[in-house]
Design an enzyme around this catalytic site. Sequence first.
Site, PDB file in Angstrom:
ATOM      1  N   TRP A 141      21.771  38.662  -8.693  1.00  0.00           N
ATOM      2  CA  TRP A 141      22.095  37.378  -8.060  1.00  0.00           C
ATOM      3  C   TRP A 141      22.776  36.418  -9.032  1.00  0.00           C
ATOM      4  CZ3 TRP A 141      16.902  36.137  -5.044  1.00  0.00           C
ATOM      5  CH2 TRP A 141      16.775  37.051  -3.981  1.00  0.00           C
ATOM      6  N   LYS A 142      22.729  36.727 -10.311  1.00  0.00           N
ATOM      7  CA  LYS A 142      23.277  35.835 -11.349  1.00  0.00           C
ATOM      8  C   LYS A 142      22.650  34.437 -11.192  1.00  0.00           C
ATOM      9  CE  LYS A 142      27.249  38.816 -11.585  1.00  0.00           C
ATOM     10  NZ  LYS A 142      28.653  39.010 -11.951  1.00  0.00           N
ATOM     11  N   HIS A 150      24.458  42.435 -20.048  1.00  0.00           N
ATOM     12  CA  HIS A 150      25.487  42.128 -19.050  1.00  0.00           C
ATOM     13  C   HIS A 150      26.686  41.479 -19.752  1.00  0.00           C
ATOM     14  CE1 HIS A 150      27.589  40.458 -15.637  1.00  0.00           C
ATOM     15  NE2 HIS A 150      26.906  41.303 -14.884  1.00  0.00           N
ATOM     16  N   GLU A 201      28.447  39.081 -19.020  1.00  0.00           N
ATOM     17  CA  GLU A 201      28.403  37.608 -19.065  1.00  0.00           C
ATOM     18  C   GLU A 201      27.482  37.132 -20.181  1.00  0.00           C
ATOM     19  OE1 GLU A 201      27.459  37.225 -14.911  1.00  0.00           O
ATOM     20  OE2 GLU A 201      29.462  37.987 -14.434  1.00  0.00           O
ATOM     21  N   GLY A 208      33.545  40.215 -10.385  1.00  0.00           N
ATOM     22  CA  GLY A 208      33.841  38.941  -9.729  1.00  0.00           C
ATOM     23  C   GLY A 208      35.312  38.721  -9.455  1.00  0.00           C
ATOM     24  N   SER A 257      32.779  44.237  -8.330  1.00  0.00           N
ATOM     25  CA  SER A 257      33.431  44.064  -7.022  1.00  0.00           C
ATOM     26  C   SER A 257      33.077  45.160  -6.016  1.00  0.00           C
ATOM     27  CB  SER A 257      34.954  43.927  -7.188  1.00  0.00           C
ATOM     28  OG  SER A 257      35.266  42.753  -7.916  1.00  0.00           O
ATOM     29  N   GLY A 299      26.950  42.290  -7.634  1.00  0.00           N
ATOM     30  CA  GLY A 299      26.903  40.858  -7.910  1.00  0.00           C
ATOM     31  C   GLY A 299      27.086  40.043  -6.639  1.00  0.00           C
ATOM     32  N   GLY A 300      28.273  39.509  -6.459  1.00  0.00           N
ATOM     33  CA  GLY A 300      28.554  38.585  -5.341  1.00  0.00           C
ATOM     34  C   GLY A 300      28.087  39.098  -3.991  1.00  0.00           C
TER      35      GLY A 300
END
Length: 258
Positions: free
Chosen positions: A10-11, A95, A97, A173, A212, A233-234
């Site tokens: 979910w970040k 990760h 990020e 992303g 993605s 992710g998204g």
Amino acid sequence: MRIKLVAGNWKMNGTLASSRALLEAVVPALAPLKRANFAVCSPFPHLGLVQQALRGSNVALGAQDVCQHDNGAYTGGVSAAMLADLGCRYVIVGHSERRAVFGDSDELVALKYAAAVRHRLTPILCVGETLAERESGVTEKVVARQLDAVIGHCGAAALERGVVAYEPVWAIGTGRNATPEQAQAVHEYVRGRLAAAGRRMADAACILYGGSVKAANAAQLFAMPDVDGGLIGGASLVAGEFVAICRAAQSSKETVKS
Ligand code: 13P
């Protein structure tokens, strides 16, 4: 071979209310899916609520990062012991990020991996190259360096306790996923690298693809022989998308590999 794991990352998104609403939609929809494992990795402050919402379900709890230390004077840190105490089964380490924004080095990622293993969490070790690295032809070199840092620190056997997620940075992303063939090539390379620690372990390893992934491309990615699942992710923040991806995992590979 079946898809082994689909995990949502979910970040740093959502509120307590939105997390609850998301799980109210996702958890019942995943209940009939018995052929794969599922998890959601929530932000730290939502872990308690998510743990409650997942209780008795077939969706495991995960966190997105962990401190390398077990306890003590580490203001702001969250230890693997705390995550295990909360009911976490998985924790993401390395990760891109974390590496890019927070400066997590290969060595720090290895320490975090070791901390997770010490507390019987399953680390999800993220590896992957930037666009510049791919374009200069060093994808395998980068992935090898990231894997070797963990193998060097924890020993090859420790990889048996974890999951590897190949997440090309340029695909995260961006809406531009790796093609199934690009993902397969790197996954095969990762499995080959793990084989240095034992063929049996390499065959049993769980190698996820992330970057993605959405309902529209999940089935093609999951059809690749060395893709054992996804780190989402998204699309994991949208109930219908995440459920559709999990359904694609449930029905994949029935004919491709047995
Ligand atoms: P997206 O699915 O949003 O590209 O993110 C992938 C990811 O970073 C999962 O850890």
